[in-house]
Design a protein around this motif. Structure first.
Motif, mmCIF file in Angstrom:
data_model
loop_
_atom_site.group_PDB
_atom_site.id
_atom_site.type_symbol
_atom_site.label_atom_id
_atom_site.label_comp_id
_atom_site.label_asym_id
_atom_site.label_seq_id
_atom_site.Cartn_x
_atom_site.Cartn_y
_atom_site.Cartn_z
ATOM 1 N N GLY A 89 35.618 33.196 26.950
ATOM 2 C CA GLY A 89 35.815 32.745 25.656
ATOM 3 C C GLY A 89 34.509 33.066 24.526
ATOM 4 N N SER A 90 33.463 33.454 25.202
ATOM 5 C CA SER A 90 32.359 34.096 24.519
ATOM 6 C C SER A 90 32.268 35.519 24.424
ATOM 7 N N GLY A 91 33.383 36.245 24.579
ATOM 8 C CA GLY A 91 33.261 37.543 24.337
ATOM 9 C C GLY A 91 33.040 38.523 25.561
ATOM 10 N N VAL A 92 32.628 37.894 26.799
ATOM 11 C CA VAL A 92 32.454 38.713 27.868
ATOM 12 C C VAL A 92 33.571 39.020 28.847
ATOM 13 N N ALA A 93 34.043 40.266 28.897
ATOM 14 C CA ALA A 93 35.351 40.458 29.599
ATOM 15 C C ALA A 93 34.859 40.546 31.140
ATOM 16 N N TYR A 94 34.623 39.609 31.745
ATOM 17 C CA TYR A 94 34.168 39.540 33.163
ATOM 18 C C TYR A 94 35.000 38.614 33.941
ATOM 19 N N ASP A 95 35.698 39.281 34.703
ATOM 20 C CA ASP A 95 36.647 38.576 35.718
ATOM 21 C C ASP A 95 36.307 39.194 37.181
ATOM 22 N N ILE A 96 36.301 38.379 37.979
ATOM 23 C CA ILE A 96 35.766 38.773 39.215
ATOM 24 C C ILE A 96 37.162 39.726 40.073
ATOM 25 N N ARG A 97 38.079 39.083 39.256
ATOM 26 C CA ARG A 97 39.361 39.892 40.151
ATOM 27 C C ARG A 97 39.294 41.229 39.541
ATOM 28 N N ARG A 98 38.830 41.650 38.516
ATOM 29 C CA ARG A 98 38.512 43.115 38.184
ATOM 30 C C ARG A 98 37.116 43.649 38.240
ATOM 31 N N ALA A 99 36.282 42.653 38.154
ATOM 32 C CA ALA A 99 34.742 43.334 38.265
ATOM 33 C C ALA A 99 34.322 43.579 39.514
ATOM 34 N N ASP A 100 34.818 42.677 40.607
ATOM 35 C CA ASP A 100 34.473 42.966 41.833
ATOM 36 C C ASP A 100 35.519 42.389 42.844
ATOM 37 N N PRO A 101 36.534 43.234 42.671
ATOM 38 C CA PRO A 101 37.936 42.883 43.289
ATOM 39 C C PRO A 101 38.004 42.556 44.726
ATOM 40 N N TYR A 102 38.939 41.738 44.986
ATOM 41 C CA TYR A 102 39.092 41.260 46.412
ATOM 42 C C TYR A 102 40.660 41.097 46.521
ATOM 43 N N SER A 103 41.009 40.922 47.878
ATOM 44 C CA SER A 103 42.531 40.845 48.241
ATOM 45 C C SER A 103 43.258 41.979 47.621
ATOM 46 N N ILE A 104 44.314 41.595 47.187
ATOM 47 C CA ILE A 104 45.165 42.566 46.637
ATOM 48 C C ILE A 104 45.121 42.970 45.130
ATOM 49 N N TYR A 105 44.166 42.472 44.584
ATOM 50 C CA TYR A 105 44.198 42.465 42.997
ATOM 51 C C TYR A 105 44.006 43.677 42.650
ATOM 52 N N PRO A 106 43.292 44.837 43.093
ATOM 53 C CA PRO A 106 43.398 46.041 42.574
ATOM 54 C C PRO A 106 44.456 46.958 42.164
ATOM 55 N N GLU A 107 45.468 46.409 43.010
ATOM 56 C CA GLU A 107 46.886 47.325 42.940
ATOM 57 C C GLU A 107 47.725 46.328 41.941
ATOM 58 N N LEU A 108 47.322 45.234 41.626
ATOM 59 C CA LEU A 108 48.253 44.422 40.526
ATOM 60 C C LEU A 108 47.789 44.748 39.068
ATOM 61 N N ASP A 109 48.804 44.403 38.159
ATOM 62 C CA ASP A 109 48.775 45.034 36.911
ATOM 63 C C ASP A 109 48.340 43.771 36.075
ATOM 64 N N PHE A 110 47.489 43.259 35.550
ATOM 65 C CA PHE A 110 47.065 42.228 34.627
ATOM 66 C C PHE A 110 45.767 42.516 33.835
ATOM 67 N N ASP A 111 45.784 41.826 32.663
ATOM 68 C CA ASP A 111 44.548 42.143 31.740
ATOM 69 C C ASP A 111 43.651 40.842 31.745
ATOM 70 N N VAL A 112 42.409 41.183 31.623
ATOM 71 C CA VAL A 112 41.442 40.047 31.541
ATOM 72 C C VAL A 112 41.620 39.472 30.233
ATOM 73 N N ALA A 113 41.705 38.198 30.169
ATOM 74 C CA ALA A 113 41.892 37.485 28.775
ATOM 75 C C ALA A 113 40.307 37.318 28.280
ATOM 76 N N VAL A 114 40.172 37.696 27.037
ATOM 77 C CA VAL A 114 39.003 37.421 26.395
ATOM 78 C C VAL A 114 39.055 37.035 24.932
#
Lengths: 626, 279
Positions: free
Chosen positions: A473-498
């Protein structure tokens, strides 16, 4: 030095973690050594030069986000205390792990609060529970226990009042078990230790004075009494611990000038149960249901972080099978469903806090009930799911979500599981999110109350180690699912809300966007589940052992939970066969660390806004106090 | 225009209010009627409006995997050979995997020989400590401890009512099959028999012994083996269940015929009920 040297043309803050470590060892050759214990990583920094090196890590190498800072007691294995720091870049990537060691008797380590403000509460916790004195900490006092408590409960030689044995399973349970209640055998009072110089009859509780002194005010009651008229006075107000808006037993000590807040200090620990000590006594498996009780709104996510950490450790050993694809897909589905539950709950109760009393919350709870029904039918419990296992799950999806009449007046339900899920994900949940938006996003009262209130700037959010919707909410697009991915998140299509504004309304919008992104992920999970139907959730086809031996080493498993980054730092001190109980089990609780910036977020706003600001951070006390 | 957002929200609230009555009309005001047929619909994904369950006049039946306070399985009263016998062999795994350590087991010893017997002498669970995680049931290799569905356990005194002893914990096998039929069936598939796994082992051993010597086999083994055969051969699960030891099977005795008769009748009743539900 056999480490790869640093290419001169490369930017320092774009190096890999290995290059960063090589750079540190070059630059600070006398202070930085490689941590070469078996299964460990990162560097050990000589504690005298810790602040200097930490500054270089933050400014030079660009590891601007201190995720976790915690202490480990190596009693009997080197006899030292060790602080472990995990620093990340907000641009993404792995952790730079650095450590500082100190003597157990005279435990002193320089404070890093001047480098990362986010170390504030975590260092206080390490002082409180491990007894490490942080030189230069601005406000070093106990945070979970009360001032005057004797001892530091996470030290290996500290024993609690109802101490039974060092490790579970306890000997007397089988084969010669004899049932008793602990309090019968062990009357309270006889098993508590006090400092030697204390006279119980004259015991004074000065923890309150300590709280007020730290606010730097020293309330002058006379001065307040003397004044007349409409002049505003400084006043100390206690909100909580028993106040409906604090979402649990949580207290805020505010100084107000008139109605404007000039300073705020969170006081917590009312629900403290030494979760981490319990966790070190438990076997690895025992801990899974205990993690449910941390953030009890999203227990699936808690399970996930913990099994990831232990699976990291287990993968160091020889006998380890990673989870199957179906298992990963099921895990992601459960976690995303609980994220939806978490955000619906968070938005609903935040609205309660700012005055939309219970109407929206009940609309959201209807959907939450559906999802909990699903959890109950799959995992066996609505909230304490206890669903994930090391390398697998408790069970696959049942074919039908059905119940059997058992008690009188029981009403029976019976749905096809996949049909239920499809209808929920494609129809009901999106419909509820649409309704939520129509009901609230353009609501003038909501906008008046929340726009521009509780502002946390981008720089502060990073520096204070804020996580989750608070950070985004403070403008940092940091979501661990994208920044340091785990499980099968790399192959899923989604955006980081910011969102950039950093106020309450921005955090609300981040949560709504994340609800939509979760639905988007779930829609991609459904075909994956159908494609893998019939596949086992266990790599070798049969459930894992109840007492896995975990090889020597350390692991930090982190997931993006609803409330922010949830991390588990697990140390195994196993010998050749591995250990049955973790040596250290630390929870990096987002609810706890997200409270660090609470003070600066509320300065200058009205008392009535404080309630909303706390609601917009979204804390759960089970996790804050641990 | 200022206030439109507010008005939209209020309209939405009004729609929710109306929807709950539309639901009433749709189900012909049977919403609160004591029949169960519309319950699944109004609790399902299609419903709108108010969905309150009027506890305790009506309760949501818990799903099969629901877990609340463990119980021990004992053999049914009418079991031919093992009536009232514990399924528990006092191996102690449940006590070891219990996270809050609320299970106490005393291993049984044979009074004559002093050697351990596969049956617990005493079994205690402190339900104040139990955290309902279900590990004991999950890791029990004998399917002897299960999580119950009865969540209404409030009592006036915790010191006398909340430590469950073996008597309080024991419930017949048929109870488990009635509260969780699917899971009981799945467990049967894994074990290969509806009987306790020891019975199957005993039967196999008996059959192996009897093979060279020809009949008659030992009476107990024979009985158990036929029980396995008749149970598993029921039409629904015949295809999936592993074949029982054919060597152990003998021609029907009168007793067996009676049992088979009872079984057939029960299946008929079940089919009738199922047909009724389907209508």
């Amino acid at each position: 030095m056999d480490q790869p040297g640093l290419a001169p043309e490369k930017q320092l803050d774009a190096t890999t973690v290995e290059e960063a470590i090589a750079y540190l060892r070059n630059e600070y050759a006398d202070a930085v050594t490689l941590d070469d214990r078996e299964g460990y990583g990162g560097v050990i920094i000589e504690s005298k030069r810790l602040v200097e090196v930490a500054r270089a890590i933050r400014d030079g190498l660009g590891f601007d986000y201190l995720s976790s800072a915690t202490a480990v007691d190596y009693l009997g294995a080197g006899d030292h205390l060790e602080m472990v720091y995990h620093a990340y870049r907000t641009s993404g990537g792995g952790a730079l792990v650095f450590k500082a060691q100190t003597d157990r008797e005279r435990a002193e380590i320089p404070s890093l609060v001047s480098v990362w403000r986010g170390a504030d509460f975590q260092e206080r916790e390490a002082w409180d529970l491990m007894g490490i004195r942080f030189m230069g900490h601005p406000n070093l006092k106990r945070i979970l226990m009360w001032e005057g408590f004797h001892g530091h409960p996470l030290r290996k030689d500290w024993r609690e009042a109802y101490y039974e044995e060092d490790q579970k399973p306890f000997d007397n349970r089988w084969p010669g078990g004899q049932v008793y209640r602990v309090e019968e055998r062990n009357v309270f009072g006889k098993n508590v230790t006090y400092p030697p110089d204390i006279d119980l009859g004259r015991l004074m509780d000065n923890s309150e004075t300590a709280v007020y002194q730290s606010l730097g005010l020293g309330v002058d009651v006379e001065r307040i009494m003397d004044k007349d008229g409409f002049e505003t006075n400084e006043l100390v107000v206690n909100m909580g611990p028993h106040h409906p808006s604090t979402h649990g037993v949580f207290r805020m000590v505010l100084t107000v000038d008139g109605e404007t807040v000039t300073s705020l200090e969170p006081v917590m620990g009312y629900l403290h149960r030494n979760h981490e000590k319990i966790g070190e006594r438990n076997t690895y498996l025992h801990n899974i249901p205990f993690t449910d009780r941390l953030d009890y709104i999203s227990s699936m996510g808690n399970n996930h972080g913990y099994v990831l950490a232990v699976e990291q450790l287990m993968s160091l050993g020889r006998k380890y099978n990673p989870p199957t694809y179906r298992c990963e897909a099921l895990r992601v589905m459960m976690v995303e469903l609980s994220r939806i539950v978490n955000h619906l709950w968070a938005i609903g109760f935040w609205l309660n806090d700012i005055g939309a009393f219970f109407t929206p919350v009940l609309y959201f709870v209807q959907e939450r009930e559906r999802i909990l029904d699903f959890f109950e039918a799959v995992a066996g419990s609505r909230m304490m799911c206890n669903y994930m296992r090391f390398g697998g799950l408790f069970g696959d999806l049942p074919e039908r979500l059905k119940s059997v009449s058992n008690l009188t007046n029981d009403r029976v339900r019976d749905y096809n599981t996949m049909q239920f899920l499809t209808e929920m994900i494609n129809e009901r949940i999106p419909r509820t999110i649409d309704e939520l938006e129509r009901l609230l996003t353009q609501n003038e009262i909501l906008i008046e109350r929340s726009v521009g209130v509780g502002v946390l700037t981008r720089e502060d959010a990073i520096n204070y180690s804020a996580a989750g919707p608070l950070l985004r909410g403070s403008g940092v697009a940091y979501d661990i699912r994208r920044a340091d991915p785990y499980s099968i998140y790399p192959e899923l299509d989604f955006d980081v809300a910011v969102e950039d504004e950093g106020d309450m309304y921005a955090r609300y919008r981040v949560r709504v966007s994340e609800l939509r992104e979760s639905v988007r992920i779930l829609k991609q999970i459904l075909p994956r589940l159908e494609a893998t139907a019939g596949e086992s959730i266990w790599a070798d086809g049969k459930p894992g052992a109840y007492a896995p031996r975990v090889p020597h080493g350390e692991a930090y498993g982190r997931v993006e939970n609803g409330k922010g980054e949830l991390g588990y730092y697990v140390v195994s001190a196993g010998g050749r066969g591995g250990s049955a109980n973790p040596w250290r089990y630390h929870v990096r609780a987002p609810s706890f660390i997200n409270l660090t910036p609470m003070g600066i977020m509320s300065r200058g706003y009205k008392v009535a806004d404080i309630v909303g600001i706390l609601g917009s951070i979204d804390i759960v006390l089970g996790e804050t106090d641990r | 225009m200022y206030g439109t957002g507010l008005a939209k929200g209020l309209l939405l609230t009004l729609r929710h209010f109306v929807d709950s009555y539309v639901d009433d009309i749709r189900y012909g005001f049977r919403k609160y009627h004591h029949s169960t047929d519309n319950f699944a619909i109004r609790q399902g994904t299609k419903t709108k409006g108010v969905i309150t369950v009027q506890y305790p006049d009506e309760k949501v039946a818990v799903p099969e995997r629901f877990r609340f306070v463990p119980f021990l399985i004992v053999e049914d009263e009418d079991h031919p050979t093992r009536s009232g016998k514990d399924w528990c062999t006092s191996c102690g795994i449940c006590a070891k995997v219990c996270p809050p350590q609320c299970i106490w087991i005393v291993r049984g010893n044979d009074p004559n020989t002093g050697r351990p017997v596969p049956e617990p002498e005493a079994f205690f669970i402190d339900i104040d400590i139990c955290m309902n995680c279900g590990f004991c049931a999950e890791y029990c290799p004998f399917d002897a401890i299960k999580m119950d569905h009865d969540y209404e356990l409030a009592s006036y005194d915790r010191t006398t009512h909340h430590i469950h002893d073996k008597e309080r914990l024991s419930k017949p096998n048929s109870y488990w099959r009635s509260i969780a039929p699917t899971r009981a069936y799945e467990e049967m598939l894994v074990r290969g028999t509806w009987e306790h796994i020891d019975v199957a082992k005993e039967a196999r051993r008996g059959a192996a012994r009897s093979r060279p010597a020809a009949p008659p086999p030992a009476p107990q083994a024979e009985d158990a083996a036929t029980a396995v055969a008749s149970e598993v051969a029921s039409p629904a699960e015949a295809s999936a269940a592993p074949a029982p030891t054919a060597e152990g099977a003998t021609p029907w005795t009168e007793d067996d015929a009676k049992r088979e008769e009872r079984r057939r009748k029960a299946l008929e009743r079940k089919a009738r009920r199922a047909a009724k539900r389907g209508q």
